[in-house]
Design a protein around this motif. Structure first.
Motif, mmCIF file in Angstrom:
data_model
loop_
_atom_site.group_PDB
_atom_site.id
_atom_site.type_symbol
_atom_site.label_atom_id
_atom_site.label_comp_id
_atom_site.label_asym_id
_atom_site.label_seq_id
_atom_site.Cartn_x
_atom_site.Cartn_y
_atom_site.Cartn_z
ATOM 1 N N ASN A 268 -5.970 7.033 -6.239
ATOM 2 C CA ASN A 268 -4.717 7.702 -5.900
ATOM 3 C C ASN A 268 -4.810 8.067 -4.432
ATOM 4 O OD1 ASN A 268 -2.501 9.314 -5.501
ATOM 5 N ND2 ASN A 268 -2.934 10.709 -7.188
ATOM 6 N N TYR A 269 -4.069 7.352 -3.603
ATOM 7 C CA TYR A 269 -4.189 7.564 -2.161
ATOM 8 C C TYR A 269 -2.829 7.618 -1.477
ATOM 9 C CZ TYR A 269 -6.009 7.458 2.554
ATOM 10 O OH TYR A 269 -6.310 7.796 3.840
ATOM 11 N N ALA A 270 -2.810 8.319 -0.354
ATOM 12 C CA ALA A 270 -1.650 8.341 0.548
ATOM 13 C C ALA A 270 -0.390 8.885 -0.118
ATOM 14 C CB ALA A 270 -1.375 6.935 1.111
ATOM 15 N N ASN B 287 -7.580 1.848 -3.653
ATOM 16 C CA ASN B 287 -8.547 2.428 -2.746
ATOM 17 C C ASN B 287 -8.886 1.370 -1.713
ATOM 18 O OD1 ASN B 287 -11.107 3.328 -1.622
ATOM 19 N ND2 ASN B 287 -11.245 4.728 -3.358
ATOM 20 N N TRP B 288 -8.913 1.750 -0.444
ATOM 21 C CA TRP B 288 -9.191 0.772 0.619
ATOM 22 C C TRP B 288 -10.549 0.106 0.448
ATOM 23 C CZ3 TRP B 288 -5.617 -1.596 3.031
ATOM 24 C CH2 TRP B 288 -4.424 -0.955 3.367
ATOM 25 N N LEU B 289 -11.431 0.679 -0.374
ATOM 26 C CA LEU B 289 -12.752 0.069 -0.590
ATOM 27 C C LEU B 289 -12.647 -1.337 -1.169
ATOM 28 C CD1 LEU B 289 -14.883 2.945 -2.180
ATOM 29 C CD2 LEU B 289 -15.144 1.968 0.105
ATOM 30 N N ASN C 106 0.852 -1.205 0.000
ATOM 31 C CA ASN C 106 0.000 0.000 0.000
ATOM 32 C C ASN C 106 0.883 1.248 0.000
ATOM 33 O OD1 ASN C 106 -0.397 -1.360 2.863
ATOM 34 N ND2 ASN C 106 -0.889 0.748 3.309
ATOM 35 N N ASP C 107 0.644 2.202 0.837
ATOM 36 C CA ASP C 107 1.254 3.547 0.738
ATOM 37 C C ASP C 107 2.731 3.632 0.327
ATOM 38 O OD1 ASP C 107 -1.023 3.590 2.261
ATOM 39 O OD2 ASP C 107 -0.162 4.695 3.924
ATOM 40 N N PRO C 108 3.081 4.665 -0.452
ATOM 41 C CA PRO C 108 4.487 4.998 -0.642
ATOM 42 C C PRO C 108 5.039 5.572 0.665
ATOM 43 C CG PRO C 108 3.109 6.700 -1.627
ATOM 44 C CD PRO C 108 2.193 5.592 -1.175
ATOM 45 N N TRP D 71 -8.099 11.100 9.049
ATOM 46 C CA TRP D 71 -6.989 11.772 8.353
ATOM 47 C C TRP D 71 -5.725 10.928 8.495
ATOM 48 C CZ3 TRP D 71 -6.692 17.848 8.425
ATOM 49 C CH2 TRP D 71 -7.874 18.361 7.866
ATOM 50 N N GLU D 72 -5.038 10.757 7.350
ATOM 51 C CA GLU D 72 -3.822 9.944 7.313
ATOM 52 C C GLU D 72 -2.813 10.598 6.367
ATOM 53 O OE1 GLU D 72 -5.648 5.456 7.769
ATOM 54 O OE2 GLU D 72 -5.503 6.177 5.736
ATOM 55 N N CYS D 73 -1.583 10.189 6.479
ATOM 56 C CA CYS D 73 -0.538 10.539 5.508
ATOM 57 C C CYS D 73 -0.505 12.004 5.083
ATOM 58 C CB CYS D 73 -0.672 9.663 4.262
ATOM 59 S SG CYS D 73 -0.544 7.914 4.641
ATOM 60 N N ILE E 213 5.630 -1.718 11.101
ATOM 61 C CA ILE E 213 6.220 -0.468 10.618
ATOM 62 C C ILE E 213 5.214 0.192 9.674
ATOM 63 C CG2 ILE E 213 8.253 0.616 9.592
ATOM 64 C CD1 ILE E 213 8.993 -1.207 11.953
ATOM 65 N N PHE E 214 4.524 1.193 10.176
ATOM 66 C CA PHE E 214 3.528 1.899 9.370
ATOM 67 C C PHE E 214 4.188 3.021 8.559
ATOM 68 C CE2 PHE E 214 -1.074 1.134 11.027
ATOM 69 C CZ PHE E 214 -0.918 -0.219 10.835
ATOM 70 N N SER E 215 3.346 3.795 7.881
ATOM 71 C CA SER E 215 3.841 4.806 6.945
ATOM 72 C C SER E 215 4.673 5.898 7.601
ATOM 73 C CB SER E 215 2.664 5.442 6.198
ATOM 74 O OG SER E 215 2.184 4.499 5.283
HETATM 75 C C1 FRU Z 1 -2.987 4.575 4.772
HETATM 76 C C2 FRU Z 1 -2.601 3.799 6.023
HETATM 77 C C3 FRU Z 1 -1.723 4.639 6.934
HETATM 78 C C4 FRU Z 1 -0.979 3.598 7.714
HETATM 79 C C5 FRU Z 1 -0.791 2.506 6.688
HETATM 80 C C6 FRU Z 1 -0.837 1.115 7.246
HETATM 81 O O1 FRU Z 1 -3.310 3.802 3.679
HETATM 82 O O2 FRU Z 1 -3.775 3.376 6.698
HETATM 83 O O3 FRU Z 1 -2.425 5.547 7.719
HETATM 84 O O4 FRU Z 1 0.223 4.071 8.223
HETATM 85 O O5 FRU Z 1 -1.815 2.662 5.729
HETATM 86 O O6 FRU Z 1 -0.455 0.179 6.284
#
Ligand code: FRU
Length: 498
Positions: free
Chosen positions: A273-275, A297-299, A21-23, A203-205, A77-79
């Motif tokens: 296009n996310y994160a 998309n998390w959906l 997932n996220d960069p 809210w994230e990233c 280890i998250f984003s």
């Molecule tokens: C966003 C997210 C971040 C989190 C990561 C976990 O897509 O939920 O908020 O750090 O993914 O994988």
């Protein structure tokens, strides 16, 4: 019939195996762009998070590297982000080696399951070999959890105006700002966001940075803020705010202080296009703001019909800040580097469209790796349709309704979509941001994605699809009124190329 590996993009980054997932941690150093990413190497769905790693000389062709960060007893280890600590403010440097410092979130799955609130904290790690191998700091966490849920995704920049390391962090309904001189000791500065913008999710990233307004000396600060769900078309999405930052507090520009849920300030209106965040340490001589996002998309991300790997990143994009009719707008366009992959070219002028007009087919260029640019002057109050299709009768349709000034994307018959009810049943929409009476477009098409940049990147829309055969036609279709496409330029993109 295309499936699994056939769906793997030609030129968008995907992990060789399993879930992404996220960069994360994007930085540039000595001719190499680094991209880390949320990665679960053992399955094709989300799990204990690692930071995967890939490198590139041009942000287009990527080479996957060994995993950079593994989960440990402190959590997944998250984003997060990474900075090049040129002056060795952290003291991690040894024998003249410049440390690269990664700032990430520890997520403690057990604490989260037990319903505790303090399951996320911020930590750092450093690399003395330009991002290849990492050592976690023994003093972690550097920002313990203060008792709040959803406390994650630190994005750090060197704020050269105020001579400080500046961190943006996200919590449920706002961004938090912290400052440090050594990347180890952090002090909270302020908060922003409760009163403005979309809030139908977490809210994230975040990302924060100064930018010069195009064609002026004016400097503004941009805050990029993803949220999930609650995106423009539901699910995941990334909005932005423009304002001033005095080293402590972010103050939104006039008109942005109390935006409603459905406001028009999104880095991308599409569903995929996310994160996304920007690269750090881009040299001053370059001066670009470079961005990339997760193209899903998390959906439905965990259900898309690929099995050996899941998810791609968007194409790298250059962001610009412009001022128009008193509004600050963030635009994005594919990075210049993509142009060097251009192969076969086809050019047409003055295309009269009445009914259905096929303008490109697979004999002209391979529509599974294509760049299409077109412009339409003198827009009329009618609907313009742009369509990709194949011999199976599958199609992806983009409609632009000039009376409503709205784009509508229909992927209900764009191939496989039975994997999730949330994928193809509804159309997505995007407002046209430009007021101009002529329109230009850049479409970047890979096997399973289209990235659309309208009006010099003022309206950007990214969407994925899974056709059961490759697209082999691109056509324009007139609605009630005929129209003319003034110019069309299409390129087959050739990969790999160095
Ligand atoms: C966003 C997210 C971040 C989190 C990561 C976990 O897509 O939920 O908020 O750090 O993914 O994988």
């Amino acid at each position: 019939i295309q499936k699994n590996e056939d769906f793997r993009p030609n030129f968008h980054f995907t992990p060789k195996k399993n879930w992404m997932n996220d960069p994360n941690g994007m930085f540039y150093l000595d001719g190499t762009y680094h991209l880390y990413f949320q990665y679960y190497p053992e399955d094709n769905v989300w799990g204990p998070m690692h930071w995967g790693h890939a490198t590139s000389k041009d942000m287009i062709t990527w080479e996957e590297q060994p995993i950079a960060l593994f989960p440990d007893e402190k959590g997944y280890i998250f984003s997060g982000s990474a900075v090049v600590d040129e002056k060795n403010t952290s003291g991690f440097g040894e024998e003249g080696k410049t440390p690269v410092v990664a700032i990430f979130t520890y997520h403690e799955p057990k604490a989260a399951e037990e319903g505790k609130k303090d399951y996320q904290s911020q930590a750092i790690a450093y690399s003395l070999d330009e991002g290849q191998t990492w050592t976690k700091y023994e003093g972690n966490p550097v920002i313990p959890n203060p008792g709040i849920e959803n406390f994650r995704d630190p994005k750090v920049i060197w704020d050269d105006i105020n001579k400080q390391w500046l961190m943006a962090l996200a919590t449920t309904e706002k961004a938090l700002f912290y400052t440090s001189q050594n990347l180890k000791d952090w002090k909270k500065l302020s908060e922003f966001g409760e009163k403005t913008g979309a809030h139908d999710g977490v809210w994230e990233c975040p990302d924060i940075f100064p930018m010069q307004v195009e064609g002026s000396d004016e400097q503004k600060w941009v805050l990029i803020q993803s949220l999930n769900p609650g995106g423009y078309n539901g699910g995941s999405g990334t909005q932005y705010f423009v304002g001033d930052f005095d080293g402590k507090k972010f103050v939104p520009a006039k008109g942005m202080e109390a935006l409603e849920e459905k406001h028009p300030f999104w880095i991308d209106f599409g569903r995929d296009n996310y994160a996304g965040v920007t690269w750090s340490n881009i040299p001053d001589e370059d001066g670009r703001k470079l961005f990339l996002g997760w193209m899903s998309n998390w959906l439905y991300a965990q259900e898309v019909p690929t099995t050996t790997w899941r998810s791609a990143m968007t194409i790298s994009r250059e962001l610009k800040l412009i001022k128009e009719d008193g509004n600050y707008l963030l635009t994005s366009e594919p990075v210049e580097e993509l142009k060097k992959y251009r192969g076969k070219k086809l050019q047409k002028k003055d295309i009269k469209v009445s009914g259905n007009k096929v303008v490109l087919n697979a004999d002209d260029i391979d529509l599974a790796r294509a760049e299409i640019r077109f412009s339409i002057n003198d827009l009329k109050e009618t609907t313009y349709n742009f369509r990709l299709s194949n011999d199976m009768g599958e199609e992806f349709i983009i409609s632009y309704d000039h009376a409503q000034k709205e784009f509508i994307m229909n992927r209900s018959h764009a191939g496989k979509n039975d994997f999730s009810e949330k994928f193809g049943t509804e159309n997505s929409t995007a407002p046209r941001i430009s007021n101009s009476n002529s329109m230009n477009a850049i479409l970047i098409i890979d096997k399973t994605s289209i990235e659309m940049f309208f009006d010099d990147g003022k309206t950007v829309i990214t969407e994925i699809f899974f056709p059961s055969q490759p697209w082999n036609e691109f056509c324009f279709t007139a609605g009630l009124e005929d129209f003319t496409v003034d110019s069309l330029e299409a390129y087959e993109l050739e990969f790999p190329k160095t």
